[in-house]
Design a protein around this motif. Structure first.
Motif, PDB file in Angstrom:
ATOM      1  N   CYS A   1     -10.961  -0.610  -1.105  1.00 23.57           N
ATOM      2  CA  CYS A   1     -11.351  -1.080  -2.436  1.00 23.57           C
ATOM      3  C   CYS A   1     -11.859  -2.526  -2.425  1.00 23.57           C
ATOM      4  O   CYS A   1     -12.633  -2.900  -3.287  1.00 23.57           O
TER       5      CYS A   1
ATOM      6  N   CYS B   1      -5.679  -0.701  -3.447  1.00 25.32           N
ATOM      7  CA  CYS B   1      -5.363   0.553  -2.758  1.00 25.32           C
ATOM      8  C   CYS B   1      -4.350   0.430  -1.627  1.00 25.32           C
ATOM      9  O   CYS B   1      -3.707   1.408  -1.274  1.00 25.32           O
TER      10      CYS B   1
ATOM     11  N   CYS C   1      -5.976   6.131   4.417  1.00 28.74           N
ATOM     12  CA  CYS C   1      -4.964   5.240   3.834  1.00 28.74           C
ATOM     13  C   CYS C   1      -3.782   5.019   4.764  1.00 28.74           C
ATOM     14  O   CYS C   1      -2.970   4.124   4.537  1.00 28.74           O
TER      15      CYS C   1
END
Length: 191
Positions: A43, A48, A105
């Motif tokens: 981001c 995030c 992630c």
């Protein structure tokens, strides 16, 4: 001529020296200057958690921290968690429980998960949820991440109430899959 600042810090236990412009984010210094591409940019505004690293023992969003602020710091990235090529318990649990999904992630998620374990070797579900709340998973693999973390907690010595929490997480995951199948059409869902 672009102004640069000398930067000296320790990354994953190794001394590093870089010359960086004053406006360079720590994320970019680690990835471009240090060749450590495990830390992800997503981001670029600290929303995030994909860029989470540890600086002097605290988790930070490396996209928001200027590299010059890390001068003299001890930094740990996802690459620094494994020892002698062996995944650490948090990394192994994420792998064992299929908590990796697309993987984007995961470096930041694992860094935050490790911070939870470093703070409390036997966290409960609510503490795990709170500890991972600054990280977003677009694949919505949270329940598997919670299960992985509860397994680390169990392995670290807390087997009693964590088993009930693990069952609750598994039930929530199953219910979510069933709700998704109802909303979006047939899918293979275990009962």
């Amino acid at each position: 001529m672009t102004q640069t600042n000398p930067l000296r810090f320790s990354v994953n236990g190794y001394p590093q020296s870089l010359d960086v412009p004053p406006n360079l984010a720590l994320l970019d210094a680690l990835r471009d200057g240090g060749g450590l591409t495990g830390t992800k940019e997503c981001c670029a505004v600290g929303e995030c958690g994909a860029c989470t690293v540890k600086v002097n023992g605290r988790t930070v969003n490396s996209c928001l921290m200027l590299a010059v602020e890390a001068d003299g710091a001890e930094i740990t990235t996802i690459e620094g968690l494994a020892v002698d090529g062996q995944l650490n318990p948090v990394q192994q649990a994420f792998l064992d429980y299929g908590a990796i999904q697309c993987g984007f992630c995961i470096p930041g998620m694992v860094m935050s998960a490790q911070a939870v374990i470093d703070n409390n070797p036997c966290p409960g579900l609510e503490e795990i949820r709170e500890g991972l709340s600054g990280n977003l998973c677009r694949c919505a693999g949270y329940n598997r991440m919670f299960e992985a973390m509860l397994e680390v907690s169990r392995h670290n010595g807390d087997s009693g109430p964590r088993e009930q929490e693990r069952r609750r997480v598994r039930h929530d995951a199953l219910r979510g899959a069933q709700d998704d199948a109802i909303a979006h059409g047939p899918a293979e869902v275990e009962s």
